[in-house]
Write an enzyme that holds these catalytic residues in place. Sequence first.
Site, mmCIF file in Angstrom:
data_model
loop_
_atom_site.group_PDB
_atom_site.id
_atom_site.type_symbol
_atom_site.label_atom_id
_atom_site.label_comp_id
_atom_site.label_asym_id
_atom_site.label_seq_id
_atom_site.Cartn_x
_atom_site.Cartn_y
_atom_site.Cartn_z
ATOM 1 N N CYS A 135 0.856 -1.190 0.000
ATOM 2 C CA CYS A 135 0.000 0.000 0.000
ATOM 3 C C CYS A 135 0.890 1.237 0.000
ATOM 4 C CB CYS A 135 -0.878 -0.016 1.254
ATOM 5 S SG CYS A 135 -1.708 1.546 1.576
ATOM 6 N N CYS A 139 -3.860 7.281 -1.632
ATOM 7 C CA CYS A 139 -5.172 7.358 -2.300
ATOM 8 C C CYS A 139 -6.263 7.856 -1.365
ATOM 9 C CB CYS A 139 -5.558 5.999 -2.870
ATOM 10 S SG CYS A 139 -4.177 5.093 -3.530
ATOM 11 N N THR A 226 -3.925 4.902 7.577
ATOM 12 C CA THR A 226 -2.909 4.591 6.569
ATOM 13 C C THR A 226 -1.994 5.784 6.340
ATOM 14 O OG1 THR A 226 -4.318 3.006 5.438
ATOM 15 C CG2 THR A 226 -2.629 4.058 4.105
ATOM 16 N N GLU A 292 0.032 1.792 9.246
ATOM 17 C CA GLU A 292 -1.208 2.236 9.880
ATOM 18 C C GLU A 292 -0.883 2.593 11.328
ATOM 19 O OE1 GLU A 292 -1.146 -1.082 8.716
ATOM 20 O OE2 GLU A 292 -1.702 -0.443 6.702
ATOM 21 N N HIS A 327 -13.101 5.696 -3.315
ATOM 22 C CA HIS A 327 -12.066 4.865 -2.694
ATOM 23 C C HIS A 327 -12.248 3.374 -2.995
ATOM 24 C CE1 HIS A 327 -8.556 4.719 -0.349
ATOM 25 N NE2 HIS A 327 -9.064 4.046 0.672
ATOM 26 N N TYR A 331 -9.318 0.664 -5.104
ATOM 27 C CA TYR A 331 -8.742 -0.630 -4.730
ATOM 28 C C TYR A 331 -8.251 -1.451 -5.920
ATOM 29 C CZ TYR A 331 -8.885 -0.300 0.226
ATOM 30 O OH TYR A 331 -8.586 0.062 1.507
ATOM 31 N N CYS A 333 -5.662 -0.755 -6.933
ATOM 32 C CA CYS A 333 -4.252 -0.822 -6.485
ATOM 33 C C CYS A 333 -3.850 -2.278 -6.262
ATOM 34 C CB CYS A 333 -4.048 -0.012 -5.215
ATOM 35 S SG CYS A 333 -4.902 -0.701 -3.770
ATOM 36 N N GLU A 481 -6.449 -5.371 4.549
ATOM 37 C CA GLU A 481 -6.854 -4.045 4.061
ATOM 38 C C GLU A 481 -7.859 -4.205 2.917
ATOM 39 O OE1 GLU A 481 -3.766 -1.513 2.364
ATOM 40 O OE2 GLU A 481 -4.617 0.146 3.517
#
Length: 540
Positions: A135, A139, A226, A292, A327, A331, A333, A481
């Site tokens: 991560c 974002c 995050t 986190e 969001h 993801y 990502c 996550e």
Amino acid sequence: MLESDSDRNSFVNFYLYCFRIFIQPRMNISVANVEQFKTIRTGEDYIQSLRGRDLKIYLFGELVKEPVDHPMIRPSINAVAETYDLAVREEELASAHSSITGLQVNRFLHIAESAHDLVLQNKMQRKLGQNTGTCFQRCVGMDALNSLHSTTFEIDEKHKTNYHKRFLEFVKMVQKENLVIGGAMTDPKGDRSKGPAEQDDPDLFTRVVAKDDKGIYVSGAKAHQTGCINSHWIILMPTVRLTENDKDWAVVGAIPADAKGVTYIYGRQSCDTRSMEEGNIDDGNAKYGGQEALMILDRVFIPWDKIFMHGEYEFASMLIERFTCYHRRSYVCKTGLGDVLIGAAATIADYNGIPNVSHIKDKLVEMTHLNETIFAAGIASSYLGHKMKSGVYLNEDMLAQVCKHNVTRFPYEISRLAQDIAGGLVVTLPSEKDFRHPVAGPMLKKYLKGRKGVDVENRMRVLRLIENMTLGRNAVGYLTESMHGAGSPQAQRIQMQRQMQIGYKKNLAKNLAGVTNDIEKPNEPSDYFNRVFKTKDSVL
Ligand SMILES: Cc1cc2nc3c(=O)[nH]c(=O)nc-3n(C[C@H](O)[C@H](O)[C@H](O)COP(=O)(O)OP(=O)(O)OC[C@H]3O[C@@H](n4cnc5c(N)ncnc54)[C@H](O)[C@@H]3O)c2cc1C
Ligand code: SF4
């Protein structure tokens, strides 16, 4: 004369050092304010910008002196640094022209001006997932900025406030300074069956505790944050739909990450202390990791010009729904991480001498199918983006929910298949120290051989990467996550249910079946099909 980037950095760092030692203590202002003297361009500039801040971070029961130099924290900083370097290397992909400042800005700070901008966000996210295998943390801030653009505009429209103008000033500042923004939505929430005002302890949701002519003071906490320690600014937002009783909790504001009254307690990740050991094989991915932390706010001051909602409780759900719409599609990502894991599985099959066996090839196809299914929903959601009243573009909500819902499942199946292909060594592999040992090392080199010509160390490295992504540090980003980030699976099902237009679909069926005397009024409050079939760009 300062000839190179490093000369300039040295000069700026010297300046900042003097400022911190001699001027800042007398003025009682935050280091984030000082950073405006310097524009960050590269990953290295970014890393330097984080040094010397007075963050209060607990890790292993101690305060961290300098997070940048902490071996457990540094991989997460490297991952953010890559978002800057990518913008230098691949400008079109990771930066954009902003009509707010007229500048070419990092895409994470850009307000989407077209559906194409949304698509490029997804492409950049997949690339960064491929480059880091983790991560990369930016974002949440990007999606918070985009959702606040339209929400502040619509609050102003109703209440004649001036949040949108303040918000645009904030965007100008962060775009010019090229800063990292964290998005803090999730509160600790206490008893999940109760709203903020009903909790025994009102601090379980972040709220306004005082105000004066300069601004407001907030207390409470934000959980699972995050990249918060790696951010320059953090935007605080409500996390649940609010009622009139919850007015004090209806607050949105931006604070410097090193604001007075903020305490961070660092989150542990599986196998995280391996980065504090010698060597780099056992880390699996030694360079990059996520981050986190629990963020505690004790009467943190926010000046009026950084407040973008204050008491307009009925707009909390609008903000949350728009944020999660952006969001949940961000993801994609995870498809970049999926690409890495598929590559690792294929490599280990090759090292084990079975790259062409049919069930291995079939498993790699299955992993690819699952991974691309996630990407398909996310990128389609962006392509169907539409313009909001404020001018920002918002991606299609239904497909964003589908994208995120797939993410709550498919990475687990992809991981299962990767572990299947890797074999048991993925969890029984001895340590790098044993591998380097004069007696144990040669034994390992003899008995951990794969197919002829494969270096045993390479085999170990790939197995450790699979462990890292499916059980270790980066399983936080790839698995859990994926499950909970941007909302747990049920949250997507609720949104899909709201928008699935069952009445309309029943009418389609009845029409074809010749049922003419039982037509229902399609009463679901959904614009989904309007957007699917729309042929012109218009505000919906
Ligand atoms: C790695 C990671 C990174 C994250 N990063 C960020 C970040 O940067 N910023 C941010 O703001 N948040 C972040 N989050 C938070 C994320 O959005 C939350 O984890 C998510 O919304 C779930 O909340 P929770 O963890 O409190 O779980 P819970 O809310 O406790 O959920 C646990 C289960 O209970 C169910 N549940 C909860 N409440 C109810 C209810 N009232 N009725 C019925 N069922 C219920 C849920 O559906 C779920 O199945 C992150 C989370 C993770 C794991
Ligand atoms: S989980 Fe993905 S979308 Fe969220 S911040 Fe990390 S990289 Fe970005």
